[in-house]
Design a protein around this motif. Structure first.
Motif, PDB file in Angstrom:
ATOM      1  N   TYR A 143      74.659 -85.479 -91.991  1.00 36.04           N
ATOM      2  CA  TYR A 143      74.121 -85.979 -90.727  1.00 36.04           C
ATOM      3  C   TYR A 143      75.185 -85.724 -89.659  1.00 36.04           C
ATOM      4  N   LEU A 144      74.885 -84.818 -88.720  1.00 37.17           N
ATOM      5  CA  LEU A 144      75.834 -84.438 -87.684  1.00 37.17           C
ATOM      6  C   LEU A 144      75.571 -85.264 -86.431  1.00 37.17           C
ATOM      7  N   ASN A 145      76.619 -85.867 -85.889  1.00 34.90           N
ATOM      8  CA  ASN A 145      76.500 -86.731 -84.719  1.00 34.90           C
ATOM      9  C   ASN A 145      77.203 -86.115 -83.519  1.00 34.90           C
ATOM     10  N   PHE A 146      76.491 -86.097 -82.396  1.00 27.73           N
ATOM     11  CA  PHE A 146      76.983 -85.514 -81.161  1.00 27.73           C
ATOM     12  C   PHE A 146      76.953 -86.566 -80.060  1.00 27.73           C
ATOM     13  N   ASP A 147      77.498 -86.238 -78.919  1.00 26.05           N
ATOM     14  CA  ASP A 147      77.490 -87.136 -77.769  1.00 26.05           C
ATOM     15  C   ASP A 147      76.791 -86.450 -76.596  1.00 26.05           C
ATOM     16  N   GLY A 148      75.472 -86.309 -76.725  1.00 26.27           N
ATOM     17  CA  GLY A 148      74.705 -85.693 -75.642  1.00 26.27           C
ATOM     18  C   GLY A 148      74.539 -84.198 -75.754  1.00 26.27           C
ATOM     19  N   THR A 149      75.065 -83.568 -76.793  1.00 28.89           N
ATOM     20  CA  THR A 149      74.947 -82.112 -76.928  1.00 28.89           C
ATOM     21  C   THR A 149      74.154 -81.696 -78.176  1.00 28.89           C
ATOM     22  N   ALA A 150      73.422 -82.625 -78.768  1.00 32.74           N
ATOM     23  CA  ALA A 150      72.660 -82.303 -79.984  1.00 32.74           C
ATOM     24  C   ALA A 150      71.640 -81.199 -79.735  1.00 32.74           C
ATOM     25  N   GLN A 151      70.939 -81.244 -78.600  1.00 36.01           N
ATOM     26  CA  GLN A 151      69.941 -80.213 -78.296  1.00 36.01           C
ATOM     27  C   GLN A 151      70.597 -78.837 -78.230  1.00 36.01           C
ATOM     28  N   GLN A 152      71.755 -78.753 -77.592  1.00 36.77           N
ATOM     29  CA  GLN A 152      72.466 -77.472 -77.511  1.00 36.77           C
ATOM     30  C   GLN A 152      72.921 -77.009 -78.896  1.00 36.77           C
ATOM     31  N   ALA A 153      73.347 -77.953 -79.737  1.00 44.33           N
ATOM     32  CA  ALA A 153      73.759 -77.593 -81.093  1.00 44.33           C
ATOM     33  C   ALA A 153      72.573 -77.066 -81.892  1.00 44.33           C
ATOM     34  N   ILE A 154      71.426 -77.713 -81.764  1.00 42.55           N
ATOM     35  CA  ILE A 154      70.215 -77.252 -82.459  1.00 42.55           C
ATOM     36  C   ILE A 154      69.891 -75.819 -82.032  1.00 42.55           C
ATOM     37  N   GLU A 155      69.930 -75.569 -80.727  1.00 46.07           N
ATOM     38  CA  GLU A 155      69.636 -74.225 -80.214  1.00 46.07           C
ATOM     39  C   GLU A 155      70.640 -73.196 -80.727  1.00 46.07           C
ATOM     40  N   LEU A 156      71.909 -73.580 -80.808  1.00 53.66           N
ATOM     41  CA  LEU A 156      72.928 -72.685 -81.359  1.00 53.66           C
ATOM     42  C   LEU A 156      72.625 -72.371 -82.826  1.00 53.66           C
ATOM     43  N   TYR A 157      72.311 -73.392 -83.616  1.00 53.91           N
ATOM     44  CA  TYR A 157      72.039 -73.185 -85.043  1.00 53.91           C
ATOM     45  C   TYR A 157      70.771 -72.357 -85.242  1.00 53.91           C
TER      46      TYR A 157
END
Length: 141
Positions: free
Chosen positions: A9-23
């Motif tokens: 479970y990966l936790n971000f601080d407001g950048t989860a959407q960008q991480a999803i798009e990167l992955y």
């Protein structure tokens, strides 16, 4: 066996959407589910729009692996080293309670097992070795 899966479970601080798009771009990840903070039950008129759009929970699939993602609780940003948890997906509530109690010995309960709007039982702890765990009981079908 009551444990169906253990997922990172990966936790971000407001950048989860960008991480999803990167992955998705880099690894061919498939987005299977995304829930935003604004999607939760109850009145949310007090919640600013930027918080409503944060990712509360997402599930992506990369190959056969399932990775869970969140922006975490607003106002409580994850720290490097605490930004990855292991999430146990269980189908047996009684076994999950025993496992939770056993892993909590010598550790710290972050959130006791309790009913949530997404699960009959959910809880979080840090074990005696500093590893963060989440426990999630599957909804009855």
């Amino acid at each position: 066996m009551s444990i169906a899966q253990i997922n990172p479970y990966l936790n971000f601080d407001g950048t989860a959407q960008q991480a999803i798009e990167l992955y998705q771009r880099a690894l061919g990840a498939q987005l299977e589910l995304v829930q935003r903070f604004g999607d939760g039950p109850g009145p949310d008129s007090h919640m600013p729009d930027e918080i409503k759009q944060r990712v509360m929970h997402a599930r992506i699939k990369i190959g056969d692996a399932v990775i869970l993602i969140s922006d975490g609780r607003p106002g409580d940003p994850p720290r490097v080293g605490d930004n990855v948890q292991l999430c146990i997906q269980s189908s047996d509530g009684e076994a999950m309670k025993r496992q939770f109690a056993a892993l909590a010995e010598g550790g710290k309960v972050v959130m006791a097992l309790e009913k949530t709007f997404w699960a009959p039982l959910f809880g979080m702890l840090v074990d005696a070795h500093g590893i963060s765990w989440m426990f999630n009981l599957a909804q009855e079908a």
